[in-house]
Scaffold this motif. Sequence first.
Motif, PDB file in Angstrom:
ATOM      1  N   PHE A  27       9.008  -3.470   2.444  1.00 39.74           N
ATOM      2  CA  PHE A  27       8.604  -3.200   0.783  1.00 39.74           C
ATOM      3  C   PHE A  27       7.460  -2.163   0.842  1.00 39.74           C
ATOM      4  N   VAL A  28       7.181  -1.827  -0.334  1.00 41.47           N
ATOM      5  CA  VAL A  28       6.316  -0.811  -0.580  1.00 41.47           C
ATOM      6  C   VAL A  28       4.957  -1.416  -1.187  1.00 41.47           C
ATOM      7  N   VAL A  29       3.875  -1.149  -0.660  1.00 41.91           N
ATOM      8  CA  VAL A  29       2.665  -1.386  -1.072  1.00 41.91           C
ATOM      9  C   VAL A  29       1.990  -0.262  -1.999  1.00 41.91           C
ATOM     10  N   GLY A  30       1.654  -0.481  -3.297  1.00 37.24           N
ATOM     11  CA  GLY A  30       1.311   0.434  -4.219  1.00 37.24           C
ATOM     12  C   GLY A  30      -0.109   0.371  -4.803  1.00 37.24           C
ATOM     13  N   ARG A  31      -0.424  -1.060  -5.048  1.00 37.34           N
ATOM     14  CA  ARG A  31      -1.709  -1.374  -5.790  1.00 37.34           C
ATOM     15  C   ARG A  31      -2.993  -0.793  -4.858  1.00 37.34           C
ATOM     16  N   GLN A  32      -3.989  -0.227  -5.515  1.00 34.28           N
ATOM     17  CA  GLN A  32      -5.022   0.297  -4.741  1.00 34.28           C
ATOM     18  C   GLN A  32      -5.781  -0.849  -3.722  1.00 34.28           C
ATOM     19  N   SER A  33      -5.894  -2.187  -4.578  1.00 26.64           N
ATOM     20  CA  SER A  33      -6.498  -3.256  -3.956  1.00 26.64           C
ATOM     21  C   SER A  33      -5.643  -3.741  -2.543  1.00 26.64           C
ATOM     22  N   SER A  34      -4.069  -3.579  -2.865  1.00 27.46           N
ATOM     23  CA  SER A  34      -3.476  -3.925  -1.720  1.00 27.46           C
ATOM     24  C   SER A  34      -3.403  -2.990  -0.576  1.00 27.46           C
ATOM     25  N   VAL A  35      -3.405  -1.546  -1.146  1.00 23.02           N
ATOM     26  CA  VAL A  35      -3.462  -0.682  -0.038  1.00 23.02           C
ATOM     27  C   VAL A  35      -4.690  -0.590   0.737  1.00 23.02           C
ATOM     28  N   LEU A  36      -5.819  -1.050   0.207  1.00 23.82           N
ATOM     29  CA  LEU A  36      -7.016  -1.128   0.987  1.00 23.82           C
ATOM     30  C   LEU A  36      -7.088  -2.487   1.783  1.00 23.82           C
ATOM     31  N   ALA A  37      -6.386  -3.631   1.394  1.00 26.53           N
ATOM     32  CA  ALA A  37      -6.187  -4.575   2.455  1.00 26.53           C
ATOM     33  C   ALA A  37      -5.248  -4.298   3.726  1.00 26.53           C
ATOM     34  N   LEU A  38      -4.473  -3.610   3.497  1.00 29.50           N
ATOM     35  CA  LEU A  38      -3.536  -2.994   4.264  1.00 29.50           C
ATOM     36  C   LEU A  38      -4.011  -2.086   5.352  1.00 29.50           C
ATOM     37  N   GLU A  39      -5.141  -1.035   4.826  1.00 31.23           N
ATOM     38  CA  GLU A  39      -5.591  -0.152   5.711  1.00 31.23           C
ATOM     39  C   GLU A  39      -6.657  -1.073   6.662  1.00 31.23           C
ATOM     40  N   HIS A  40      -7.072  -1.947   6.271  1.00 28.90           N
ATOM     41  CA  HIS A  40      -8.156  -2.830   7.050  1.00 28.90           C
ATOM     42  C   HIS A  40      -7.370  -3.604   7.995  1.00 28.90           C
TER      43      HIS A  40
END
Length: 128
Positions: A27-40
Motif C-alpha cells: 500500500f501507499v502511505v501519503g499522509r504526512q503524519s503516517s510518513v513520519l511514523a513510517l520513517e521512525h
Amino acid sequence: MTSTGIERLPMVPLREAVVFPRTMVPFVVGRQSSVLALEHVLAGEPRRIFLSSQRDAAVDEPRPEDIHPMGTIAQVVQSLKVASGNVRILAEGMCRACAVDIVRTPEGYLVAEVIPVHETAASGDDAA
C-alpha cells in the motif's frame, strides 16, 4: 515489549483497508503524519508498525478516537519513497493486537500501546 505484554509502536491508520496476520500487503502511505511514523519505523530494528482501520475514511487527520482499537502488528518488508513524497511499502501482518492507548507524538505521528492477541488453533471439527 514490557513485562505487562504492552508494546509501544508507531501506527498508520488505514482508509478502507484491513491487514490480516500472515498476509503480505502492498500500500501507499501519503499522509504526512503516517510518513513520519513510517520513517521512525524504518530508522530502527525491528521494523514493526501497528496498522488499524479508520472508522471514517473521509477523515484526513484521524484522532485516536477515529481509529478502531483492533488492528495488526506488521513488519515492514520493503519501502520505496516516490517523487510525490509518498512511500510505497510492503508489510507482512504478524499478529492481531488491541490498542489500549493511542497518542500523537510531539513530532506529529501516532503511537499506539498495543497488546498482542495470540490466536488459538480452531478445533479440527470444521476444518476443510
